[in-house]
Design a protein around this motif. Sequence first.
Motif, PDB file in Angstrom:
ATOM      1  N   LYS A 124       0.840  -1.217   0.000  1.00 51.84           N
ATOM      2  CA  LYS A 124       0.000   0.000   0.000  1.00 51.84           C
ATOM      3  C   LYS A 124       0.866   1.255   0.000  1.00 51.84           C
ATOM      4  O   LYS A 124       0.518   2.259  -0.633  1.00 51.84           O
ATOM      5  CB  LYS A 124      -0.946  -0.022   1.189  1.00 51.84           C
ATOM      6  CG  LYS A 124      -2.029  -1.069   1.033  1.00 51.84           C
ATOM      7  CD  LYS A 124      -3.070  -0.946   2.106  1.00 51.84           C
ATOM      8  CE  LYS A 124      -4.088  -2.046   1.915  1.00 51.84           C
ATOM      9  NZ  LYS A 124      -5.381  -1.557   1.586  1.00 51.84           N
ATOM     10  N   ARG A 125       1.999   1.257   0.695  1.00 50.93           N
ATOM     11  CA  ARG A 125       2.909   2.405   0.671  1.00 50.93           C
ATOM     12  C   ARG A 125       3.492   2.600  -0.727  1.00 50.93           C
ATOM     13  O   ARG A 125       3.648   3.740  -1.190  1.00 50.93           O
ATOM     14  CB  ARG A 125       4.042   2.209   1.671  1.00 50.93           C
ATOM     15  CG  ARG A 125       3.619   2.399   3.101  1.00 50.93           C
ATOM     16  CD  ARG A 125       4.802   2.267   4.028  1.00 50.93           C
ATOM     17  NE  ARG A 125       4.393   2.326   5.417  1.00 50.93           N
ATOM     18  CZ  ARG A 125       5.140   1.951   6.429  1.00 50.93           C
ATOM     19  NH1 ARG A 125       6.354   1.474   6.208  1.00 50.93           N
ATOM     20  NH2 ARG A 125       4.695   2.037   7.653  1.00 50.93           N
ATOM     21  N   ALA A 126       3.842   1.493  -1.403  1.00 54.38           N
ATOM     22  CA  ALA A 126       4.389   1.592  -2.758  1.00 54.38           C
ATOM     23  C   ALA A 126       3.354   2.156  -3.719  1.00 54.38           C
ATOM     24  O   ALA A 126       3.688   2.933  -4.623  1.00 54.38           O
ATOM     25  CB  ALA A 126       4.865   0.220  -3.230  1.00 54.38           C
ATOM     26  N   VAL A 127       2.095   1.803  -3.550  1.00 52.23           N
ATOM     27  CA  VAL A 127       1.032   2.368  -4.392  1.00 52.23           C
ATOM     28  C   VAL A 127       0.916   3.867  -4.142  1.00 52.23           C
ATOM     29  O   VAL A 127       0.713   4.649  -5.074  1.00 52.23           O
ATOM     30  CB  VAL A 127      -0.298   1.639  -4.118  1.00 52.23           C
ATOM     31  CG1 VAL A 127      -1.471   2.388  -4.748  1.00 52.23           C
ATOM     32  CG2 VAL A 127      -0.251   0.226  -4.659  1.00 52.23           C
ATOM     33  N   GLY A 128       1.067   4.270  -2.886  1.00 60.36           N
ATOM     34  CA  GLY A 128       1.009   5.703  -2.565  1.00 60.36           C
ATOM     35  C   GLY A 128       2.147   6.475  -3.215  1.00 60.36           C
ATOM     36  O   GLY A 128       1.993   7.650  -3.557  1.00 60.36           O
ATOM     37  N   ARG A 129       3.308   5.819  -3.412  1.00 58.94           N
ATOM     38  CA  ARG A 129       4.448   6.465  -4.065  1.00 58.94           C
ATOM     39  C   ARG A 129       4.414   6.271  -5.575  1.00 58.94           C
ATOM     40  O   ARG A 129       5.346   6.644  -6.277  1.00 58.94           O
ATOM     41  CB  ARG A 129       5.754   5.877  -3.524  1.00 58.94           C
ATOM     42  CG  ARG A 129       6.017   6.189  -2.070  1.00 58.94           C
ATOM     43  CD  ARG A 129       7.395   5.697  -1.657  1.00 58.94           C
ATOM     44  NE  ARG A 129       7.574   4.272  -1.917  1.00 58.94           N
ATOM     45  CZ  ARG A 129       7.632   3.319  -0.976  1.00 58.94           C
ATOM     46  NH1 ARG A 129       7.508   3.649   0.292  1.00 58.94           N
ATOM     47  NH2 ARG A 129       7.804   2.060  -1.307  1.00 58.94           N
ATOM     48  N   HIS A 130       3.342   5.660  -6.079  1.00 60.73           N
ATOM     49  CA  HIS A 130       3.154   5.368  -7.509  1.00 60.73           C
ATOM     50  C   HIS A 130       4.257   4.444  -8.030  1.00 60.73           C
ATOM     51  O   HIS A 130       4.732   4.610  -9.152  1.00 60.73           O
ATOM     52  CB  HIS A 130       3.080   6.658  -8.343  1.00 60.73           C
ATOM     53  CG  HIS A 130       1.966   7.557  -7.925  1.00 60.73           C
ATOM     54  ND1 HIS A 130       0.639   7.225  -8.098  1.00 60.73           N
ATOM     55  CD2 HIS A 130       1.970   8.772  -7.304  1.00 60.73           C
ATOM     56  CE1 HIS A 130      -0.111   8.198  -7.615  1.00 60.73           C
ATOM     57  NE2 HIS A 130       0.673   9.157  -7.119  1.00 60.73           N
ATOM     58  N   GLU A 131       4.661   3.493  -7.208  1.00 59.87           N
ATOM     59  CA  GLU A 131       5.632   2.485  -7.631  1.00 59.87           C
ATOM     60  C   GLU A 131       4.889   1.185  -7.893  1.00 59.87           C
ATOM     61  O   GLU A 131       4.003   0.802  -7.140  1.00 59.87           O
ATOM     62  CB  GLU A 131       6.679   2.229  -6.543  1.00 59.87           C
ATOM     63  CG  GLU A 131       7.581   3.398  -6.268  1.00 59.87           C
ATOM     64  CD  GLU A 131       8.547   3.095  -5.144  1.00 59.87           C
ATOM     65  OE1 GLU A 131       8.503   1.969  -4.594  1.00 59.87           O
ATOM     66  OE2 GLU A 131       9.324   3.979  -4.798  1.00 59.87           O
ATOM     67  N   SER A 132       5.268   0.534  -8.970  1.00 62.82           N
ATOM     68  CA  SER A 132       4.699  -0.777  -9.254  1.00 62.82           C
ATOM     69  C   SER A 132       5.728  -1.595 -10.011  1.00 62.82           C
ATOM     70  O   SER A 132       6.728  -1.065 -10.503  1.00 62.82           O
ATOM     71  CB  SER A 132       3.406  -0.652 -10.067  1.00 62.82           C
ATOM     72  OG  SER A 132       3.692  -0.178 -11.354  1.00 62.82           O
TER      73      SER A 132
END
Length: 156
Positions: A124-132
Amino acid sequence: MWAAAAAAGRATKMLERNVSSILRPTKGMDLKIKRGFCSKSQEGSKQNPEVGGHSTFKVPGHKPSDWEKKVLLWSGRFKKVDDIPETISFELIDAARNKLRVKISYLMIALTVLGCIAMVIEGKRAVGRHESLTTQNMERKARWREEVAQSASAKP
Protein backbone atom coordinates in the motif's frame (compact mmCIF):
# COMPACT_ATOMS: atom_id res chain seq x y z
CA MET A 1 -26.28 -73.91 -20.84
CA TRP A 2 -26.02 -76.58 -18.17
CA ALA A 3 -22.54 -77.48 -19.42
CA ALA A 4 -21.36 -73.86 -19.05
CA ALA A 5 -22.61 -73.73 -15.46
CA ALA A 6 -20.90 -77.03 -14.66
CA ALA A 7 -17.64 -75.79 -16.19
CA ALA A 8 -17.86 -72.59 -14.16
CA GLY A 9 -18.43 -74.64 -11.00
CA ARG A 10 -15.40 -76.83 -11.73
CA ALA A 11 -13.25 -73.74 -12.39
CA THR A 12 -14.38 -72.21 -9.10
CA LYS A 13 -13.50 -75.39 -7.20
CA MET A 14 -10.04 -75.49 -8.81
CA LEU A 15 -9.42 -71.87 -7.81
CA GLU A 16 -10.56 -72.56 -4.24
CA ARG A 17 -8.00 -75.36 -3.96
CA ASN A 18 -5.21 -73.03 -5.09
CA VAL A 19 -6.10 -70.25 -2.65
CA SER A 20 -4.10 -70.45 0.56
CA SER A 21 -5.86 -71.58 3.69
CA ILE A 22 -5.53 -68.14 5.28
CA LEU A 23 -7.54 -66.43 2.56
CA ARG A 24 -10.20 -69.15 2.30
CA PRO A 25 -13.26 -68.41 4.46
CA THR A 26 -13.83 -71.02 7.13
CA LYS A 27 -17.12 -71.91 8.68
CA GLY A 28 -17.67 -71.26 12.37
CA MET A 29 -14.42 -69.31 12.86
CA ASP A 30 -14.41 -65.86 14.43
CA LEU A 31 -13.02 -63.39 11.87
CA LYS A 32 -11.65 -61.06 14.57
CA ILE A 33 -9.15 -63.68 15.66
CA LYS A 34 -8.28 -64.57 12.06
CA ARG A 35 -7.02 -61.05 11.22
CA GLY A 36 -3.40 -62.08 11.59
CA PHE A 37 -2.29 -58.88 13.32
CA CYS A 38 -2.12 -60.42 16.76
CA SER A 39 -1.17 -63.96 17.73
CA LYS A 40 -2.71 -63.69 21.20
CA SER A 41 -6.33 -64.57 21.73
CA GLN A 42 -8.70 -61.99 23.15
CA GLU A 43 -9.20 -63.93 26.39
CA GLY A 44 -5.45 -64.06 27.08
CA SER A 45 -5.04 -60.31 26.86
CA LYS A 46 -7.65 -59.72 29.56
CA GLN A 47 -5.75 -61.81 32.14
CA ASN A 48 -3.50 -60.23 34.71
CA PRO A 49 0.12 -60.67 33.56
CA GLU A 50 1.28 -61.30 37.14
CA VAL A 51 -1.04 -64.30 37.45
CA GLY A 52 0.41 -66.16 34.49
CA GLY A 53 3.92 -65.91 35.87
CA HIS A 54 4.91 -63.15 33.41
CA SER A 55 6.16 -59.88 34.80
CA THR A 56 5.42 -56.62 33.02
CA PHE A 57 8.26 -55.31 30.90
CA LYS A 58 9.45 -51.84 31.87
CA VAL A 59 11.72 -49.74 29.74
CA PRO A 60 14.81 -48.74 31.70
CA GLY A 61 15.47 -45.08 32.36
CA HIS A 62 17.28 -42.99 29.78
CA LYS A 63 19.97 -40.47 30.63
CA PRO A 64 19.05 -37.34 28.67
CA SER A 65 21.63 -35.60 26.51
CA ASP A 66 22.18 -31.85 26.63
CA TRP A 67 19.91 -31.35 23.62
CA GLU A 68 17.15 -33.42 25.22
CA LYS A 69 17.50 -31.36 28.41
CA LYS A 70 17.03 -28.20 26.35
CA VAL A 71 13.95 -29.73 24.71
CA LEU A 72 12.54 -30.59 28.15
CA LEU A 73 13.13 -27.00 29.31
CA TRP A 74 11.71 -25.36 26.16
CA SER A 75 8.63 -27.55 26.24
CA GLY A 76 7.89 -26.31 29.75
CA ARG A 77 8.16 -29.70 31.41
CA PHE A 78 10.88 -28.52 33.81
CA LYS A 79 11.76 -25.01 34.98
CA LYS A 80 15.53 -25.43 35.47
CA VAL A 81 18.21 -27.86 34.34
CA ASP A 82 18.71 -28.87 37.97
CA ASP A 83 15.08 -30.05 38.15
CA ILE A 84 15.63 -32.70 35.45
CA PRO A 85 16.22 -36.13 37.05
CA GLU A 86 19.23 -38.29 36.24
CA THR A 87 17.15 -40.78 34.23
CA ILE A 88 13.86 -40.17 32.47
CA SER A 89 11.53 -42.28 30.35
CA PHE A 90 11.41 -42.24 26.55
CA GLU A 91 7.72 -41.33 26.75
CA LEU A 92 8.61 -38.12 28.62
CA ILE A 93 11.11 -37.14 25.93
CA ASP A 94 8.62 -37.93 23.15
CA ALA A 95 5.92 -35.88 24.85
CA ALA A 96 8.33 -32.95 25.25
CA ARG A 97 9.36 -33.16 21.59
CA ASN A 98 5.76 -33.24 20.45
CA LYS A 99 4.89 -30.23 22.61
CA LEU A 100 7.90 -28.36 21.24
CA ARG A 101 6.85 -29.23 17.66
CA VAL A 102 3.43 -27.75 18.31
CA LYS A 103 4.95 -24.59 19.79
CA ILE A 104 7.27 -24.20 16.80
CA SER A 105 4.41 -24.69 14.35
CA TYR A 106 2.35 -22.03 16.17
CA LEU A 107 5.35 -19.69 16.00
CA MET A 108 5.71 -20.32 12.27
CA ILE A 109 2.01 -19.63 11.73
CA ALA A 110 2.28 -16.35 13.64
CA LEU A 111 5.38 -15.29 11.71
CA THR A 112 3.68 -16.10 8.40
CA VAL A 113 0.65 -14.00 9.30
CA LEU A 114 2.90 -11.11 10.43
CA GLY A 115 4.89 -11.37 7.19
CA CYS A 116 1.71 -11.22 5.13
CA ILE A 117 0.48 -8.17 7.02
CA ALA A 118 3.88 -6.45 6.56
CA MET A 119 3.80 -7.14 2.81
CA VAL A 120 0.29 -5.72 2.49
CA ILE A 121 1.34 -2.54 4.34
CA GLU A 122 4.49 -2.19 2.21
CA GLY A 123 2.46 -2.73 -0.97
CA LYS A 124 0.00 0.00 0.00
CA ARG A 125 2.91 2.41 0.67
CA ALA A 126 4.39 1.59 -2.76
CA VAL A 127 1.03 2.37 -4.39
CA GLY A 128 1.01 5.70 -2.56
CA ARG A 129 4.45 6.47 -4.07
CA HIS A 130 3.15 5.37 -7.51
CA GLU A 131 5.63 2.49 -7.63
CA SER A 132 4.70 -0.78 -9.25
CA LEU A 133 6.41 -3.72 -10.87
CA THR A 134 5.23 -2.53 -14.26
CA THR A 135 6.94 0.85 -13.92
CA GLN A 136 10.11 -0.76 -12.55
CA ASN A 137 10.22 -3.18 -15.50
CA MET A 138 9.65 -0.36 -17.99
CA GLU A 139 12.49 1.70 -16.44
CA ARG A 140 14.85 -1.30 -16.49
CA LYS A 141 14.08 -2.04 -20.15
CA ALA A 142 14.58 1.64 -21.05
CA ARG A 143 18.04 1.54 -19.37
CA TRP A 144 18.92 -1.62 -21.30
CA ARG A 145 17.89 0.00 -24.58
CA GLU A 146 20.06 3.05 -23.78
CA GLU A 147 23.03 0.80 -22.95
CA VAL A 148 22.57 -1.12 -26.21
CA ALA A 149 22.26 2.13 -28.18
CA GLN A 150 25.39 3.56 -26.51
CA SER A 151 27.40 0.39 -27.15
CA ALA A 152 26.22 0.35 -30.80
CA SER A 153 27.19 4.01 -31.33
CA ALA A 154 30.59 3.54 -29.63
CA LYS A 155 31.66 0.56 -31.83
CA PRO A 156 32.06 2.25 -35.31
